[in-house]
Design a protein around this motif. Sequence first.
Motif: not given
Length: 291
Positions: A93-100, A126-130
Motif C-alpha cells: 500500500l505504501d513505499g514505507a514498507g519497501y524502505e524497511q 521511491l517509486v511509491h513515495r518521497e
Amino acid sequence: MNKAVIGAFMTLVAGCSSPPPNPQEASLTGTRCLLFASVSDLPADRVDDIRDASDNGNLKCRIALGALYEFGRGGLSPDVRKARSLYESVAALDGAGYEQLARMAEEGSGQAPDAVEARRLYQLALVHRESASSEFALARLMEQGRGGPQDLSGALTHYLNATRQIDDPAWDGVQRLRVQGLTLTAEQTQRYNEKWYDAVGTSLTRTVYDTELLLNKQIKPGTASKPVTLEAKGKPGSLVPQFTLVESSGNNEVDQAVLKALSEYRYPAQPILKAGQESWSSEFPVKVGVN
C-alpha cells in the motif's frame, strides 16, 4: 527512554486503540506509534495500543509493530519473519514498507546481507513515495558500487534529493561527488542554490540577532540615529565574507562595533555561481543603539 519519560507520553498514545477520525489524527497516531517503537522497555499495554492501531489500518503503526518484532522490544520475542510480513503488508500500500524491507536486506536482518536486493527495494520505495532516507541509502549504494554498477551521476541526483539542510550527510555526499568533477544540471543547480540561500539566510539572520542582543547591552539607546546597513560579499574559494558599510548609523563607534562583532561570521557553504559571476552579496540592517 526511561519509564518516567514513557509515563509522560501515556496520554499521547491514547487513541491508538481506535480508528482515527481524520487523516491528521491518523498521522499523529502513527507518529506516536513510531516514537514508542524505539523504546526497549515499552509497557505491554502500549504494545497492545500499537497492535490495535495496526490492525485498524494505520500503516505507520504497522511498521512500528514490525520494528517491535524485528528487534524484540516491548517484551516481544524477536521474530524477523513476523516483522517482514508486516513490512510486506505495508509495501502493498505504501513505499514505507519497501524502505524497511530494503534496510533489512542491506543490514542482513534475518538474512545474509544482499545489496542487490536492497538497491532494488530502495528504488521501489521511491517509486511509491518521497523519502529522504531511501534517497540517501540508494545514493550511498550507487556511489560505492554496491548491489550494482557504480553510478556516480545517479548517486549525485539522489544525494541532492535527500538533502534537507546543508550540514546533513546527504549534502556532504553532493560535495564529495562535486570534488570528483561531477556537475549538476541547470535544474539541480537551482535546487542546490535554493538550499544554500535558505541556509545562509538562516545563519546570517541568527548572527545579526545575536549581535544586536550583545551590543544593545553595551550601547545605550539613542546613541545611533538609525540601523547600520551592511553588505556581505562572498567570493569563490573562501567562506569569509567581506563586510562593507552601506549606510552609517550616524555614529562611527556604533558602525565599527557592529563590523567588529560580525567579523567572525563565516558562510556555511558556497553557492554555484553562473558563468562569469565572480561574487555574491546581500544587504541587511543591524539595529544597535537605536531608540
